[in-house]
Design a protein around this motif. Structure first.
Motif, mmCIF file in Angstrom:
data_model
loop_
_atom_site.group_PDB
_atom_site.id
_atom_site.type_symbol
_atom_site.label_atom_id
_atom_site.label_comp_id
_atom_site.label_asym_id
_atom_site.label_seq_id
_atom_site.Cartn_x
_atom_site.Cartn_y
_atom_site.Cartn_z
ATOM 1 N N THR A 308 70.424 41.967 59.816
ATOM 2 C CA THR A 308 69.150 41.254 59.734
ATOM 3 C C THR A 308 68.148 42.145 59.003
ATOM 4 O O THR A 308 68.331 43.345 58.869
ATOM 5 C CB THR A 308 68.606 40.903 61.129
ATOM 6 O OG1 THR A 308 68.209 42.111 61.794
ATOM 7 C CG2 THR A 308 69.648 40.183 61.965
ATOM 8 N N ASP A 310 65.053 43.056 59.825
ATOM 9 C CA ASP A 310 64.150 43.919 60.576
ATOM 10 C C ASP A 310 64.779 44.576 61.793
ATOM 11 O O ASP A 310 64.169 45.485 62.375
ATOM 12 C CB ASP A 310 62.906 43.117 61.001
ATOM 13 C CG ASP A 310 62.186 42.497 59.811
ATOM 14 O OD1 ASP A 310 61.724 43.268 58.957
ATOM 15 O OD2 ASP A 310 62.118 41.258 59.713
ATOM 16 N N PRO A 392 62.619 34.947 59.519
ATOM 17 C CA PRO A 392 61.780 35.573 60.540
ATOM 18 C C PRO A 392 61.502 34.613 61.683
ATOM 19 O O PRO A 392 61.167 33.444 61.474
ATOM 20 C CB PRO A 392 60.492 35.918 59.774
ATOM 21 C CG PRO A 392 60.422 34.897 58.686
ATOM 22 C CD PRO A 392 61.851 34.577 58.322
ATOM 23 N N SER A 393 61.632 35.103 62.894
ATOM 24 C CA SER A 393 61.353 34.280 64.062
ATOM 25 C C SER A 393 59.872 33.891 64.094
ATOM 26 O O SER A 393 59.004 34.750 63.897
ATOM 27 C CB SER A 393 61.701 35.050 65.339
ATOM 28 O OG SER A 393 61.081 34.464 66.468
ATOM 29 N N TRP A 398 59.578 38.561 63.011
ATOM 30 C CA TRP A 398 60.594 39.431 62.413
ATOM 31 C C TRP A 398 61.970 38.742 62.414
ATOM 32 O O TRP A 398 62.268 37.950 63.302
ATOM 33 C CB TRP A 398 60.723 40.741 63.186
ATOM 34 C CG TRP A 398 59.445 41.464 63.451
ATOM 35 C CD1 TRP A 398 58.835 41.635 64.663
ATOM 36 C CD2 TRP A 398 58.605 42.117 62.490
ATOM 37 N NE1 TRP A 398 57.677 42.354 64.522
ATOM 38 C CE2 TRP A 398 57.504 42.669 63.193
ATOM 39 C CE3 TRP A 398 58.670 42.292 61.100
ATOM 40 C CZ2 TRP A 398 56.494 43.381 62.561
ATOM 41 C CZ3 TRP A 398 57.658 43.000 60.473
ATOM 42 C CH2 TRP A 398 56.596 43.534 61.195
ATOM 43 N N ALA A 399 62.807 39.115 61.441
ATOM 44 C CA ALA A 399 64.231 38.755 61.474
ATOM 45 C C ALA A 399 64.933 39.889 62.203
ATOM 46 O O ALA A 399 65.511 40.790 61.601
ATOM 47 C CB ALA A 399 64.780 38.592 60.055
ATOM 48 N N HIS A 400 64.852 39.848 63.527
ATOM 49 C CA HIS A 400 65.177 41.026 64.327
ATOM 50 C C HIS A 400 66.600 40.999 64.876
ATOM 51 O O HIS A 400 67.339 40.016 64.758
ATOM 52 C CB HIS A 400 64.172 41.177 65.472
ATOM 53 C CG HIS A 400 64.127 40.010 66.421
ATOM 54 N ND1 HIS A 400 65.080 39.787 67.376
ATOM 55 C CD2 HIS A 400 63.229 39.000 66.541
ATOM 56 C CE1 HIS A 400 64.795 38.697 68.059
ATOM 57 N NE2 HIS A 400 63.676 38.196 67.572
#
Length: 479
Positions: A308, A310, A392-393, A398-400
């Motif tokens: 991902t 981030d 990204p959420s 973030w795309a965590h």
């Protein structure tokens, strides 16, 4: 329960649950319980049974309690017979492709008992899903005088050997086994891919946000000796066996094991690796995994891997607010001490705004994203496909780490997905990721150009354009 829900394995018969669309067999042991005289030994053979064994509930897990901040809901089940696996199959007849899933958790936590890992979406698409448990933390990866190293790795091998012996009875094809995993589980996939001893056990691998162990044995040994001191025993097999499991698990993560104080504790995992993880022992793991892959080990096996954008940036959102007022270039010195490398990486990421975003991306690059490129380049002549998860959420921004897992499994309706992905995560994105996983498990090709045919080519999920040759360029200074 219909009679055909009973399967005879090599070790004995088991009864599963017939569900709408598939059959689930839960908690089947693949090795004897690692207790008593078997504690800290390699996985030991099972004693065969003749009566039908119930396989309708999840078995005991090596994880004894859930982590308070765990994103994925992976449950703990008490009991001794912790080396077990779960099978979800469309039907008992046929020879379908098989996915063996290895859970994450930093090699120290996690379990296969999760609604996120329910196999119904894979069985719907003609794939048999197997999820496995393995010994964690010191129990699985500590160095003990008188015991073999890498007991957790040996558990992976034992589970895969069980699959080879028995999966045909569950409608699976032992010749079409793909191993997959996330985070530490993705690292397990890469570790197994680089092991000559594992090559006959699977035909392909999928590594999602894979984090390698590859700890120097001397480091793991020092930590093990320190743990023995903390619990008041000799660092031997007899010494550690004299300590109750709870006493070891309670103290195996203490900061003093890392040999650092203050800020050093926060950066130790980046510089020295996870507290407990696979060890370069000169036996199972003769050399670092990327070196093994570069030497051609596993080159005949297709690999799908990525990360991902981030990963752990979200963890920095709870850092002291004063951090936001420290210039990113200065704050980065705490994570990267080499001036030239720090400056080179910062130039490649100059478009990133805010100290939290910069530090978070650096951690993602150092632990995960640079590894993707290193593995792809090490396997330049092998069939390797690379992806990047960039959505990204709306909850965190973030795309965590872990955010992509319910998309790969097409389980957006599972528990605890909404708190990280919002009320309406894009189903079309889950359709794309899950279809790629099914295609890869089925055919060995997820559906876009391989790295060797177009170096740098990456399938980007959640951003435009969908294909990119520069998706990992910002991580290249750390490769």
């Amino acid at each position: 329960m219909e009679e055909d829900a009973v399967v005879r394995t090599v070790e004995g018969p088991v009864r599963g649950i017939r569900r709408a669309g598939d059959i689930a067999f839960l908690g089947i042991p693949y090795a004897a319980s690692p207790t008593g005289k078997r504690r800290f030994l390699p996985p030991q053979p099972l004693t065969p049974w003749t009566e039908v064994r119930d396989a309708t509930t999840y078995g005991p897990t090596p994880q004894r309690r859930e982590e308070d901040d765990a994103i994925i809901p992976e449950r703990s089940v008490q009991g001794a017979e912790t080396l077990n696996l779960n099978i979800f199959t469309p039907a008992l007849q046929g020879a379908r492709p098989v996915l063996v899933w290895i859970h994450g958790g930093g090699f120290s936590s996690g379990s296969p008992v999760s609604e996120w890992y329910d196999g119904s979406t894979f069985t719907r698409d003609g794939v048999v899903l197997v999820t496995i448990s393995y010994r964690l933390g010191f129990d699985g990866f500590g160095v003990i005088d008188g015991a073999p190293d890498n007991r957790g790795v040996r558990d992976w091998l034992a589970a895969l050997e069980w699959v080879q012996r028995n999966i045909a009875a569950f409608g699976g094809d032992p010749g079409r086994v793909t191993i997959g995993g996330h985070s530490a589980g993705g690292g397990a996939v890469l570790t197994l891919l680089g092991m000559p001893q594992a090559q006959h056990l699977f035909r392909a691998g999928m590594s999602f946000s894979g984090a390698l162990g590859d700890l120097p044995r001397e480091l793991a040994e020092r930590r093990s000796i320190r743990l023995a001191e903390l619990v008041g025993v000799e660092p031997t097999l007899a010494g550690f066996r004299s300590v109750r499991e709870r006493a070891l698990t309670r103290r195996q993560y203490e900061a003093s094991l890392l040999g650092r104080r203050g800020l050093g504790e926060a950066t130790a995992a980046i510089e020295d690796g996870l507290p407990w993880a696979p060890v370069i022992d000169g036996d199972l793991l003769a050399r670092p995994t990327v070196d093994a892959l570069a030497a051609g080990v596993g080159a005949d096996k297709p690999l799908l891997l990525g990360a991902t954008d981030d990963e752990f940036t979200m963890a920095l959102d709870s850092a002291p607010r004063i951090l936001r007022y420290v210039p990113a270039r200065i704050a980065l010195r705490a994570l990267e001490r080499t001036t030239a490398l720090r400056r080179l990486w910062f130039r490649s990421n100059r478009a990133r705004r805010g100290t939290v975003a910069v530090l978070g991306r650096y951690v993602a690059d150092r632990v995960f994203r640079a590894l993707v490129v290193r593995v792809a380049e090490a396997r330049r002549d092998a069939t390797t496909w690379v992806y990047r998860f960039a959505w990204p959420s709306p909850v965190t921004g973030w795309a965590h780490h872990c955010l992509d897992v319910p998309f790969w499994f097409d389980r957006l309706d599972a528990e605890q997905v909404t708190p990280i992905a919002g009320e309406h995560p894009p189903q079309h994105l889950a359709d794309d990721l899950h279809a790629a996983a099914v295609a890869f498990v089925t055919s060995g090709d997820p559906g876009w150009p391989a790295w060797r045919t177009d170096p740098g080519i990456t399938r980007v999920f959640g951003a435009e354009p969908a294909l990119s040759r520069t998706a990992y360029d910002d991580a290249l200074p750390l490769v």
